[in-house]
Design a protein around this motif. Structure first.
Motif, PDB file in Angstrom:
ATOM      1  N   THR A  45     -12.610   3.182   4.193  1.00 39.51           N
ATOM      2  CA  THR A  45     -11.746   4.244   3.451  1.00 39.51           C
ATOM      3  C   THR A  45     -10.668   4.289   3.747  1.00 39.51           C
ATOM      4  OG1 THR A  45     -14.020   5.536   3.382  1.00 39.51           O
ATOM      5  CG2 THR A  45     -12.127   6.676   2.882  1.00 39.51           C
ATOM      6  N   ASP A  49      -9.366   1.552   1.126  1.00 37.46           N
ATOM      7  CA  ASP A  49      -9.255   2.270   0.088  1.00 37.46           C
ATOM      8  C   ASP A  49      -7.844   3.059   0.059  1.00 37.46           C
ATOM      9  OD1 ASP A  49      -9.405   3.780  -2.352  1.00 37.46           O
ATOM     10  OD2 ASP A  49     -10.932   4.995  -1.623  1.00 37.46           O
ATOM     11  N   ILE A  50      -7.764   4.211   0.820  1.00 41.52           N
ATOM     12  CA  ILE A  50      -6.480   4.994   0.729  1.00 41.52           C
ATOM     13  C   ILE A  50      -5.209   4.105   1.044  1.00 41.52           C
ATOM     14  CG2 ILE A  50      -5.349   6.959   1.790  1.00 41.52           C
ATOM     15  CD1 ILE A  50      -7.870   7.673   0.226  1.00 41.52           C
ATOM     16  N   TRP A  51      -5.049   3.357   1.928  1.00 41.79           N
ATOM     17  CA  TRP A  51      -4.139   2.545   2.194  1.00 41.79           C
ATOM     18  C   TRP A  51      -3.462   1.666   1.127  1.00 41.79           C
ATOM     19  CZ3 TRP A  51      -0.423   2.158   6.514  1.00 41.79           C
ATOM     20  CH2 TRP A  51      -0.164   2.861   7.332  1.00 41.79           C
ATOM     21  N   GLN A  52      -4.664   1.298   0.331  1.00 37.94           N
ATOM     22  CA  GLN A  52      -4.364   0.333  -0.827  1.00 37.94           C
ATOM     23  C   GLN A  52      -3.928   0.941  -2.191  1.00 37.94           C
ATOM     24  OE1 GLN A  52      -4.123  -2.711   0.152  1.00 37.94           O
ATOM     25  NE2 GLN A  52      -5.021  -1.829   2.246  1.00 37.94           N
ATOM     26  N   ARG A  53      -3.688   2.387  -2.158  1.00 35.33           N
ATOM     27  CA  ARG A  53      -3.508   2.874  -3.436  1.00 35.33           C
ATOM     28  C   ARG A  53      -2.107   2.669  -3.818  1.00 35.33           C
ATOM     29  NH1 ARG A  53      -6.263   6.753  -5.373  1.00 35.33           N
ATOM     30  NH2 ARG A  53      -4.764   7.905  -6.015  1.00 35.33           N
ATOM     31  N   ALA A  54      -1.821   2.766  -5.063  1.00 34.34           N
ATOM     32  CA  ALA A  54      -0.476   2.413  -5.581  1.00 34.34           C
ATOM     33  C   ALA A  54       0.453   3.392  -5.608  1.00 34.34           C
ATOM     34  CB  ALA A  54      -0.662   1.982  -7.254  1.00 34.34           C
ATOM     35  N   GLY A  55       0.363   4.677  -5.358  1.00 36.09           N
ATOM     36  CA  GLY A  55       1.212   5.863  -5.445  1.00 36.09           C
ATOM     37  C   GLY A  55       2.436   5.889  -4.262  1.00 36.09           C
ATOM     38  N   ARG A  61       3.568   4.561   3.635  1.00 38.13           N
ATOM     39  CA  ARG A  61       2.367   5.077   4.257  1.00 38.13           C
ATOM     40  C   ARG A  61       2.541   5.124   5.798  1.00 38.13           C
ATOM     41  NH1 ARG A  61      -1.234   6.199   0.635  1.00 38.13           N
ATOM     42  NH2 ARG A  61      -1.183   5.134  -1.532  1.00 38.13           N
TER      43      ARG A  61
END
Length: 137
Positions: A45, A49-55, A61
């Motif tokens: 997670t 997931d979270i560390w890979q988000r494009a935003g 990060r």
């Protein structure tokens, strides 16, 4: 039991990049019934997931994570994430500025803990005491 799916593989790769084998495979391989769910959550997670988000970029990060850890006073995790931030391309000057900026919003004790974490990790990583020459002015 560790399931090696896509999120796991992405997460372990991110952990390995930031923290080396000791922060990736060694952490996962030395789980117990006590911490196996936490390690799975961190790998899948958090980093898969979270560390890979494009935003936000990985570098951003790392900056945000260090700032939040300073604010929360999580000294052990500060040191861990300073190492990761350096691997992710955050400069020592940027990390120092985040710690100094925290004086305004988190207070002197929090900023001081952030600077202590930086001092310890910078010494470990042979980052010189002269970051930008500002102290000599």
């Amino acid at each position: 039991m560790v399931v090696h799916d896509e999120l796991y593989e992405i997460g372990i790769r991110q952990r390995r990049h930031m923290f080396g084998p000791a922060g990736a495979e060694d952490q996962v391989e030395h789980t117990s019934d006590l911490n196996d769910k936490l390690q799975d959550f961190v790998t899948r997670t958090c980093f898969g997931d979270i560390w890979q988000r494009a935003g936000l970029s990985i570098t951003d990060r790392s900056k945000v994570t260090f700032a939040m850890l300073v604010a929360a006073g999580h000294t052990h995790e500060m040191r861990v994430h300073v190492r990761g931030a350096l691997e992710n391309g955050v400069s020592p000057v940027e990390l120092r500025e985040i710690a100094l900026h925290s004086v305004l919003y988190c207070g002197i004790p929090a900023a001081n803990e952030g600077l202590r974490a930086l001092d310890e990790v910078f010494a470990e990583k042979n980052v010189g005491p002269l970051l930008d020459g500002e102290a000599a002015r």
